[in-house]
Scaffold this motif. Sequence first.
Motif, mmCIF file in Angstrom:
data_model
loop_
_atom_site.group_PDB
_atom_site.id
_atom_site.type_symbol
_atom_site.label_atom_id
_atom_site.label_comp_id
_atom_site.label_asym_id
_atom_site.label_seq_id
_atom_site.Cartn_x
_atom_site.Cartn_y
_atom_site.Cartn_z
ATOM 1 N N THR A 30 -80.154 -28.412 79.941
ATOM 2 C CA THR A 30 -79.643 -28.026 77.828
ATOM 3 C C THR A 30 -80.186 -26.394 77.640
ATOM 4 O OG1 THR A 30 -79.574 -29.962 76.770
ATOM 5 C CG2 THR A 30 -79.247 -28.147 75.472
ATOM 6 N N VAL A 31 -80.917 -26.034 77.555
ATOM 7 C CA VAL A 31 -81.750 -25.226 77.740
ATOM 8 C C VAL A 31 -80.770 -24.200 79.005
ATOM 9 C CG1 VAL A 31 -83.757 -23.141 78.085
ATOM 10 C CG2 VAL A 31 -83.422 -25.440 76.843
ATOM 11 N N ALA A 32 -80.573 -24.423 80.008
ATOM 12 C CA ALA A 32 -79.739 -23.500 80.608
ATOM 13 C C ALA A 32 -78.764 -23.053 80.460
ATOM 14 C CB ALA A 32 -80.110 -24.105 81.993
ATOM 15 N N GLY A 33 -78.142 -24.377 80.420
ATOM 16 C CA GLY A 33 -76.434 -24.372 79.570
ATOM 17 C C GLY A 33 -76.129 -23.381 78.023
ATOM 18 N N ILE A 34 -77.434 -23.071 77.438
ATOM 19 C CA ILE A 34 -77.450 -22.305 76.409
ATOM 20 C C ILE A 34 -77.630 -21.409 77.431
ATOM 21 C CG2 ILE A 34 -78.412 -21.571 74.150
ATOM 22 C CD1 ILE A 34 -79.619 -24.859 73.755
ATOM 23 N N CYS A 35 -78.872 -20.723 77.651
ATOM 24 C CA CYS A 35 -78.951 -19.473 78.128
ATOM 25 C C CYS A 35 -77.445 -18.758 79.251
ATOM 26 C CB CYS A 35 -80.018 -19.735 79.344
ATOM 27 S SG CYS A 35 -81.153 -19.483 78.857
ATOM 28 N N GLY A 36 -77.222 -19.278 79.765
ATOM 29 C CA GLY A 36 -75.461 -19.219 80.164
ATOM 30 C C GLY A 36 -74.116 -18.848 79.091
ATOM 31 N N VAL A 37 -74.349 -19.479 77.936
ATOM 32 C CA VAL A 37 -73.164 -19.077 76.905
ATOM 33 C C VAL A 37 -74.336 -18.502 75.981
ATOM 34 C CG1 VAL A 37 -72.634 -19.328 75.053
ATOM 35 C CG2 VAL A 37 -72.869 -21.577 76.167
ATOM 36 N N THR A 38 -75.478 -17.971 76.109
ATOM 37 C CA THR A 38 -75.863 -15.835 75.315
ATOM 38 C C THR A 38 -75.670 -14.930 76.452
ATOM 39 O OG1 THR A 38 -77.402 -17.746 74.337
ATOM 40 C CG2 THR A 38 -77.959 -15.468 74.532
ATOM 41 N N LEU A 39 -75.214 -15.623 77.058
ATOM 42 C CA LEU A 39 -75.423 -14.290 78.371
ATOM 43 C C LEU A 39 -73.731 -13.513 78.078
ATOM 44 C CD1 LEU A 39 -76.948 -15.641 81.766
ATOM 45 C CD2 LEU A 39 -77.311 -13.168 80.844
ATOM 46 N N GLN A 40 -73.094 -14.430 77.689
ATOM 47 C CA GLN A 40 -71.923 -13.676 77.366
ATOM 48 C C GLN A 40 -71.631 -12.525 76.123
ATOM 49 O OE1 GLN A 40 -68.574 -16.244 78.437
ATOM 50 N NE2 GLN A 40 -69.901 -17.284 78.107
ATOM 51 N N PHE A 41 -72.713 -12.700 75.572
ATOM 52 C CA PHE A 41 -72.443 -12.117 74.496
ATOM 53 C C PHE A 41 -73.886 -10.611 74.312
ATOM 54 C CE2 PHE A 41 -71.541 -16.199 73.185
ATOM 55 C CZ PHE A 41 -69.654 -15.784 73.296
ATOM 56 N N VAL A 42 -75.252 -11.094 75.222
ATOM 57 C CA VAL A 42 -76.249 -9.905 74.600
ATOM 58 C C VAL A 42 -75.484 -9.015 76.252
ATOM 59 C CG1 VAL A 42 -78.453 -10.029 75.458
ATOM 60 C CG2 VAL A 42 -77.499 -11.778 74.866
ATOM 61 N N THR A 43 -75.798 -7.672 74.696
ATOM 62 C CA THR A 43 -75.741 -6.506 75.380
ATOM 63 C C THR A 43 -77.142 -6.005 76.160
ATOM 64 O OG1 THR A 43 -75.965 -5.211 73.754
ATOM 65 C CG2 THR A 43 -73.673 -5.784 74.201
ATOM 66 N N ASN A 44 -78.104 -6.118 76.081
ATOM 67 C CA ASN A 44 -79.679 -5.768 75.976
ATOM 68 C C ASN A 44 -79.867 -5.607 77.749
ATOM 69 O OD1 ASN A 44 -82.446 -5.043 76.755
ATOM 70 N ND2 ASN A 44 -81.833 -4.183 74.847
ATOM 71 N N PRO A 45 -79.720 -4.941 79.062
ATOM 72 C CA PRO A 45 -79.945 -5.777 80.000
ATOM 73 C C PRO A 45 -81.610 -6.068 80.155
ATOM 74 C CG PRO A 45 -79.847 -3.084 79.705
ATOM 75 C CD PRO A 45 -79.777 -3.755 77.786
ATOM 76 N N TYR A 46 -82.431 -5.857 79.154
ATOM 77 C CA TYR A 46 -83.898 -6.457 79.600
ATOM 78 C C TYR A 46 -83.365 -8.490 79.284
ATOM 79 C CZ TYR A 46 -85.468 -1.595 80.823
ATOM 80 O OH TYR A 46 -85.521 -0.721 80.482
ATOM 81 N N ALA A 47 -83.142 -8.572 77.656
ATOM 82 C CA ALA A 47 -82.503 -9.369 77.642
ATOM 83 C C ALA A 47 -81.474 -10.073 78.483
ATOM 84 C CB ALA A 47 -81.724 -9.268 76.203
ATOM 85 N N VAL A 48 -80.549 -9.458 79.016
ATOM 86 C CA VAL A 48 -79.570 -10.611 80.042
ATOM 87 C C VAL A 48 -80.428 -11.049 80.928
ATOM 88 C CG1 VAL A 48 -78.143 -10.453 81.472
ATOM 89 C CG2 VAL A 48 -77.983 -8.752 79.007
ATOM 90 N N ALA A 49 -81.211 -10.163 81.969
ATOM 91 C CA ALA A 49 -82.110 -10.076 82.554
ATOM 92 C C ALA A 49 -82.947 -11.216 82.743
ATOM 93 C CB ALA A 49 -83.463 -8.674 83.243
ATOM 94 N N ILE A 50 -83.742 -11.622 81.541
ATOM 95 C CA ILE A 50 -84.231 -12.675 80.645
ATOM 96 C C ILE A 50 -84.026 -14.291 80.501
ATOM 97 C CG2 ILE A 50 -85.945 -13.894 79.050
ATOM 98 C CD1 ILE A 50 -87.561 -11.758 80.497
ATOM 99 N N LEU A 51 -82.493 -13.914 79.898
ATOM 100 C CA LEU A 51 -81.540 -14.765 80.253
ATOM 101 C C LEU A 51 -81.356 -15.119 81.354
ATOM 102 C CD1 LEU A 51 -79.155 -14.146 77.352
ATOM 103 C CD2 LEU A 51 -81.067 -15.705 77.011
ATOM 104 N N PHE A 52 -81.040 -14.968 82.172
ATOM 105 C CA PHE A 52 -81.077 -14.915 83.730
ATOM 106 C C PHE A 52 -82.757 -15.849 84.190
ATOM 107 C CE2 PHE A 52 -77.290 -12.183 84.469
ATOM 108 C CZ PHE A 52 -76.374 -12.806 84.895
ATOM 109 N N CYS A 53 -83.857 -15.322 84.490
ATOM 110 C CA CYS A 53 -84.434 -16.219 84.741
ATOM 111 C C CYS A 53 -85.156 -17.371 84.234
ATOM 112 C CB CYS A 53 -85.774 -14.885 84.191
ATOM 113 S SG CYS A 53 -86.157 -13.547 85.095
#
Length: 510
Positions: free
Chosen positions: A406-429
């Motif tokens: 579930t956490v992995a799925g939520i990260c995948g959804v959130t990645l489409q809306f985040v613009t900060n590159p550092y936040a994107v990297a953390i979400l991928f992690c």
Amino acid sequence: MENGLPTPHSDLPISEATVRKAQNDHTLDEALQLTGFGKVQLILSVLSGVSMMTVVNEAVGISIILPVAQCDLSLSPWEKGILGGSMLLGIMVSSYFWGYLADTRGRQRILKYALFGTSFFGATSCLATGFVSLFFLRLLTGVCVAAPASTVYAYLGEFTTPSRRSQMLSFASVWGGVGIVYVSLVGWWILSYDWVLTISDSFEFKPWRLLFIINTMPGFLNGIAFCFCPESPKFLVSQGRNEEALEILKKVYKLNKGTDSTDGYEVTSLRLDPEDAIAREQSENGSGGLLKSMVQPIVKLPYVVYFIICCVHNIGAFTIYGGLGLWFPDIINHMFSANAKVEGNKVCNILEQNGTQAIGMELCNDESETFSYTLISGVMSVVQGIAVSLVLGKIDVKIMTMFNFTVAGICGVTLQFVTNPYAVAILFCLMIVFAGHCVVLVNANVVALFNTKVRAMTIGLTNVFGRLSGFAASSLLGNMMLVNCELTLIILSLLMFTCSISAILLPSKR
């Protein structure tokens, strides 16, 4: 209860002779319980963890090497994807074979030989001169590493009582995170140099070649360590070698209790657990060969349902961990490269801004952020592994599996809306780490659900589907992210949520 005889978990009756024997001897789980929990389990969990680390080193290591090696080897983006997944392909085609050997020849023997083979072909990869030679060597590395990738779960699980089994497997998985930290740090160190050793007019030995050797060193040392480890007592009993198993259990008792005597160990003879006894009887009477012995335990309800769910879970976990994980360093490389630092851009905008060259263009170096965030993902994996290990004794494996997906799925959804590159990297992690840990949880479920005679083979078979999805994802995800990044992230998220929901059908195992 049938004719006054107890019925085991498999709903098949135990013979009267088995009931009489139960009054005079102990099952393996009972015998393990009496040896106590101590240094033996902890040492074996570390060694098993280093085996898992070996698999991670080879998988993550190549994802760090390829961006640097692509110019020297003249690799296209498509070839990079194939090379990244070639090890998974090798694991896929050989997992069942290694599982069969582990179930018939022994866990410890197969592990040590396979680890030495992994080290040999992993180190020899440094001699590759192009796509074909590197593909062949990575494929052979995958063939060998398939054994520690699956058999180690059965080996460690059979030295641990059911109440602590999932917990110890999760603790061992912490070393997978250590492996990510290891390859990140040595990659950062080695690739900071630009020396060249000219061997011939057509071959130059550069730092990225040295990385192949350094990445595989833990596996070589692990192979040496397994030469001094005992065979699984549960395997020995399943083969009728009860006296050998009893001697190993006595040694475990002495080491755990810190005594030179086994006088306090009340086990004098061993018998199979009920389901293993039935499996042996069916094997002896039903025959039908290897295929029947493998299929028979899983084609009956509810085992066929559990088997299918475990396959689906491995498909989901390896799609993210093996597929997206391969492209993670490349994605970070482009996010933090000079021409990609556009404020306010989403990850999909950054990947698509240069069209078909976004992921594939030849940078031929790694940005420092690539190592930083690969290192961070390793630290996250270690922390998560320790946390899961601590709570697994109190929380069902099923609940933990659902939570991770579930956490992995939520990260995948959130990645489409985040613009900060550092936040994107953390979400991928986070997405890669949480999905990746599900590989351990799936294998823990298989160890708990299937009997000793087919346990390693079943782990290998479920991993075949997982590795196939990982190979397909590593080959396709790079181009899919370029063609339609948003749709790709949605598909990956839906896969995670599907895995989470399907876990409801699994029995509760702590």
